[in-house]
Design an enzyme around this catalytic site. Structure first.
Site, short mmCIF file in Angstrom:
data_model
loop_
_atom_site.label_atom_id
_atom_site.label_comp_id
_atom_site.label_asym_id
_atom_site.label_seq_id
_atom_site.Cartn_x
_atom_site.Cartn_y
_atom_site.Cartn_z
N GLY A 74 0.80 -1.23 0.00
CA GLY A 74 0.00 0.00 0.00
C GLY A 74 0.83 1.27 0.00
O GLY A 74 2.01 1.28 -0.38
N GLY A 89 -10.49 -4.44 -7.11
CA GLY A 89 -11.57 -5.15 -6.44
C GLY A 89 -12.82 -4.27 -6.37
O GLY A 89 -12.73 -3.06 -6.17
N ILE A 131 3.68 15.31 6.75
CA ILE A 131 4.32 14.97 5.47
C ILE A 131 5.08 16.17 4.90
O ILE A 131 6.21 16.04 4.43
CB ILE A 131 3.26 14.43 4.47
CG1 ILE A 131 2.74 13.08 4.97
CG2 ILE A 131 3.84 14.31 3.07
CD1 ILE A 131 1.60 12.48 4.16
N VAL A 169 -2.07 29.25 -0.40
CA VAL A 169 -1.67 29.35 -1.80
C VAL A 169 -2.94 29.23 -2.63
O VAL A 169 -3.62 28.20 -2.61
CB VAL A 169 -0.66 28.23 -2.17
CG1 VAL A 169 -0.31 28.31 -3.65
CG2 VAL A 169 0.61 28.37 -1.32
N GLY A 201 -2.81 16.94 3.17
CA GLY A 201 -3.54 15.84 3.78
C GLY A 201 -3.90 14.77 2.78
O GLY A 201 -3.43 14.78 1.63
N ALA A 230 -0.11 4.20 9.80
CA ALA A 230 0.05 2.80 9.45
C ALA A 230 -0.22 1.87 10.63
O ALA A 230 -0.87 0.84 10.49
CB ALA A 230 1.46 2.57 8.90
N HIS A 231 0.28 2.26 11.83
CA HIS A 231 0.12 1.35 12.98
C HIS A 231 -1.32 1.30 13.46
O HIS A 231 -1.75 0.30 14.02
CB HIS A 231 1.08 1.71 14.10
CG HIS A 231 1.23 3.18 14.35
ND1 HIS A 231 1.99 3.99 13.55
CD2 HIS A 231 0.70 3.98 15.29
CE1 HIS A 231 1.94 5.23 14.01
NE2 HIS A 231 1.14 5.25 15.05
N HIS A 267 21.56 3.73 32.15
CA HIS A 267 22.39 4.92 32.02
C HIS A 267 23.63 4.59 31.19
O HIS A 267 24.22 3.53 31.39
CB HIS A 267 22.83 5.42 33.39
CG HIS A 267 23.78 6.58 33.30
ND1 HIS A 267 23.35 7.85 33.02
CD2 HIS A 267 25.13 6.64 33.43
CE1 HIS A 267 24.39 8.66 32.97
NE2 HIS A 267 25.49 7.95 33.22
C1 LIG Z 1 4.65 10.38 2.38
C2 LIG Z 1 3.92 9.64 3.46
C3 LIG Z 1 4.58 9.32 4.62
C4 LIG Z 1 3.92 8.61 5.62
N1 LIG Z 1 4.62 8.30 6.75
C5 LIG Z 1 4.00 7.62 7.73
C6 LIG Z 1 4.72 7.24 8.89
O1 LIG Z 1 5.91 7.51 9.02
N2 LIG Z 1 4.07 6.55 9.84
C7 LIG Z 1 2.73 6.21 9.72
O2 LIG Z 1 2.18 5.58 10.62
N3 LIG Z 1 2.03 6.57 8.63
C8 LIG Z 1 2.62 7.25 7.63
N4 LIG Z 1 1.93 7.56 6.51
C9 LIG Z 1 0.51 7.17 6.44
C10 LIG Z 1 0.37 5.67 6.08
O3 LIG Z 1 1.02 5.44 4.85
C11 LIG Z 1 -1.10 5.29 6.00
O4 LIG Z 1 -1.75 5.65 7.19
C12 LIG Z 1 -1.24 3.78 5.79
O5 LIG Z 1 -0.61 3.37 4.61
C13 LIG Z 1 -2.72 3.39 5.73
O6 LIG Z 1 -2.81 2.03 5.56
P1 LIG Z 1 -4.07 1.36 4.83
O7 LIG Z 1 -3.82 -0.11 4.85
O8 LIG Z 1 -5.33 1.86 5.44
O9 LIG Z 1 -4.07 1.93 3.34
P2 LIG Z 1 -2.96 2.03 2.20
O10 LIG Z 1 -1.61 1.85 2.71
O11 LIG Z 1 -3.28 3.27 1.47
O12 LIG Z 1 -3.26 0.77 1.28
C14 LIG Z 1 -4.43 0.64 0.54
C15 LIG Z 1 -4.18 -0.33 -0.59
O13 LIG Z 1 -5.42 -0.62 -1.21
C16 LIG Z 1 -5.24 -0.70 -2.61
N5 LIG Z 1 -6.54 -0.47 -3.24
C17 LIG Z 1 -7.31 0.64 -3.20
N6 LIG Z 1 -8.46 0.44 -3.86
C18 LIG Z 1 -8.41 -0.83 -4.35
C19 LIG Z 1 -9.29 -1.63 -5.10
N7 LIG Z 1 -10.49 -1.18 -5.49
N8 LIG Z 1 -8.92 -2.88 -5.42
C20 LIG Z 1 -7.71 -3.36 -5.04
N9 LIG Z 1 -6.84 -2.65 -4.30
C21 LIG Z 1 -7.19 -1.41 -3.96
C22 LIG Z 1 -4.23 0.40 -2.88
O14 LIG Z 1 -3.57 0.20 -4.13
C23 LIG Z 1 -3.29 0.24 -1.69
O15 LIG Z 1 -2.27 -0.70 -1.98
C24 LIG Z 1 2.57 8.24 5.46
C25 LIG Z 1 1.89 8.56 4.30
C26 LIG Z 1 2.55 9.25 3.29
C27 LIG Z 1 1.82 9.57 2.03
#
Ligand SMILES: Cc1cc2nc3c(=O)[nH]c(=O)nc-3n(C[C@H](O)[C@H](O)[C@H](O)COP(=O)(O)OP(=O)(O)OC[C@H]3O[C@@H](n4cnc5c(N)ncnc54)[C@H](O)[C@@H]3O)c2cc1C
Length: 467
Positions: free
Chosen positions: A40, A115, A185, A238, A273, A322-323, A446
């Site tokens: 993802g 999907g 970000i 902006v 965002g 992510a977590h 320490h």
């Molecule tokens: C630049 C950046 C830095 C970040 N740094 C951090 C960090 O340091 N720590 C942190 O905790 N979070 C960070 N985040 C946020 C983090 O990436 C997200 O919160 C996290 O990835 C969310 O996980 P998710 O599984 O909900 O979705 P995602 O990771 O967005 O995964 C969703 C997946 O679903 C797939 N998908 C979507 N629709 C369909 C469909 N119809 N059919 C099949 N597949 C589909 C997509 O292709 C994707 O692979 C960052 C985000 C960005 C953009």
């Protein structure tokens, strides 16, 4: 008869973790992913590549400014941006392959394609060639994550006007980078390019950086970033970016209205965002309710308005982390398997991986004040921590907020080196309902930076030793 017990749509940290946990619990599970690689946003264009560039650029900066103070003479370090990008890409590659390995190891079936929920219990997968297949399942988890939020009137071309995705693959250091948005970000990627040589200006609509984080932390952090060379234009927006010339011309206006000014830049990063990725999934047809921001509405058990369909991660409400997505993935898999999965939303750490790092868990002072909770503050600066001093890393502090009546820890905020790792101690303590006294009486090794956490806990009772 259903073919699968569970089909997860999306293989981000929410989706792949959910699938693995479900498989561990004996559910016949499949994952559908539209992209070429698993993992993802987080693994491909988010957490992992951004942290690779933050790490490499931080070492580059240290080599230029700090090494000599420690007796390491390397001369002026020379940037090989293509090699740095390769290092980042290899890190991403290793991580996404790791997810593929884990899915296989846990006997999770995988389908490449888009999907769509054709009906409860039915997921259609459309592959690259447009060929579709229908899969049957008892339960569906929507884990489709989020996408970049855009601004009206500003076209992202991912070359000069970029989102975070484009900012991770620039092929040269921009002389001047204008970042729209002083959130996590924007500040992380702004830091990367400043360290590599760009002049960076951040334009933020609100009158503060890192909206939602403890004010005290944000004030000090802004001063630190300014000292590093990042300029801020707060309470500004902006309104447009003119990309017709060789340099970009951004029209910057006061947020409250008034005369606009033109700020020239070589690259503009739109970091305002992310929005839930909930279109094209057949949600409306299936009757799955969304809120007014396009997020899938779920109850405490991640169940949507349609029985058998669940949702987790960035596509539902809550911090886009992510977590958080991972923990929801585990919880929903356990719920579907008949167990009592649960996520404690009061204890979700939040980290900004700049230098120094910012990490927090629990409530900010502003939130406690708004809720009318009386609290004591224990604060300890890294200038008084032996390890930070000897490492020349003394910027920042640890602040612990504890209930005035019970001493229970309600919030911990750290500005400092390695804050992202240190916050784990606070999260564990809060998960177990610890008092500040408990942290203060726990022996800390320490010399470590974590002694500042202990000292801040001692400071809640006004008895820190090294201050
Ligand atoms: C630049 C950046 C830095 C970040 N740094 C951090 C960090 O340091 N720590 C942190 O905790 N979070 C960070 N985040 C946020 C983090 O990436 C997200 O919160 C996290 O990835 C969310 O996980 P998710 O599984 O909900 O979705 P995602 O990771 O967005 O995964 C969703 C997946 O679903 C797939 N998908 C979507 N629709 C369909 C469909 N119809 N059919 C099949 N597949 C589909 C997509 O292709 C994707 O692979 C960052 C985000 C960005 C953009």
């Amino acid at each position: 008869m259903a073919t699968y017990d569970l089909i997860v749509i999306g293989s981000g940290p929410g989706g792949y973790v959910c699938a693995i946990r479900a498989a561990q619990l004996g559910l016949r599970t499949a994952v559908v992913e539209k992209d070429k690689t698993f993992g993802g946003t987080c693994l491909n264009v988010g957490c992992i590549p951004s942290k690779a560039l933050l790490h490499a650029s931080e070492l580059y900066e240290q080599a230029g400014h700090v090494f000599a103070k420690m007796g390491i003479q390397v001369g002026g370090p020379k940037l090989d941006l293509a090699a740095m990008m390769k290092f980042k890409d290899e890190g991403v590659d290793g991580n996404v392959k790791g997810v593929a390995f884990l899915l296989k190891k846990n006997k999770v079936d995988t389908f490449e394609g888009i999907g769509r929920i054709a009906a409860p219990g039915k997921v259609e997968v459309k592959g690259a060639g447009g060929k579709a297949q229908m899969l049957d399942t008892k339960s569906i988890v929507i884990a489709t994550g989020s996408d970049v939020a855009r601004l009206a009137g500003i076209t992202i071309d991912e070359k000069r006007v970029v989102s975070s995705t484009g900012a991770l693959v620039l092929d040269k250091v921009p002389a001047k980078l204008l970042v729209i948005g002083a959130g996590v970000i924007g500040l992380e990627l702004g830091s990367v390019w400043r360290r590599l040589g760009a002049q960076v200006i951040v334009v933020e609509f609100l009158d503060r950086i890192l909206p939602g984080m403890d004010n005290d932390v944000c004030r000090q952090f802004q001063r630190i970033l300014e000292k590093q060379g990042i300029a801020f234009k707060l309470s500004s927006k902006v309104a447009a970016v003119d990309a017709s010339g060789s340099r970009l011309k951004a029209k910057v206006e006061p947020a409250a209205g008034g005369a606009a000014e033109t700020v020239e830049a070589d690259v503009v990063l739109v970091a305002v965002g992310r929005v839930p990725y909930s279109t094209g999934l057949g949600l409306d047809e299936a009757g799955v309710k969304k809120d007014n921001r396009g997020r899938v509405v779920v109850d405490r058990h991640f169940a949507t308005s349609v029985p058998g369909i669940y949702a987790i991660g960035d596509v539902i409400a809550g911090p886009m982390l992510a977590h958080k997505a991972e923990d929801e993935g585990v919880a929903v898999a356990e719920i579907i398997a008949g167990q009592a999965g649960h996520v404690n939303y009061d204890v979700i750490p939040n980290v900004v991986y700049t230098y120094p790092e910012i990490a927090s868990v629990g409530k900010s002072e502003e939130e406690l004040k708004a809720a009318g909770v009386t609290y004591n503050v224990g604060k300890f600066p890294f200038t008084a921590n032996g390890r930070a001093k000897v490492n020349l890393q003394t910027e920042g502090f640890v602040k612990i907020l504890a209930d005035a009546k019970t001493d229970r820890v309600l919030g911990v905020h750290i500005v400092g080196p390695d804050a992202g790792n240190m916050i784990a101690e606070a999260a564990v303590a809060m998960e177990f309902g610890a008092a500040a006294e408990d942290i203060a009486r726990t022996c800390h090794a320490h010399p470590t930076l974590s002694e500042a956490v202990k000292e801040a806990a001692l400071a809640v009772g006004k008895r820190s030793i090294h201050m």
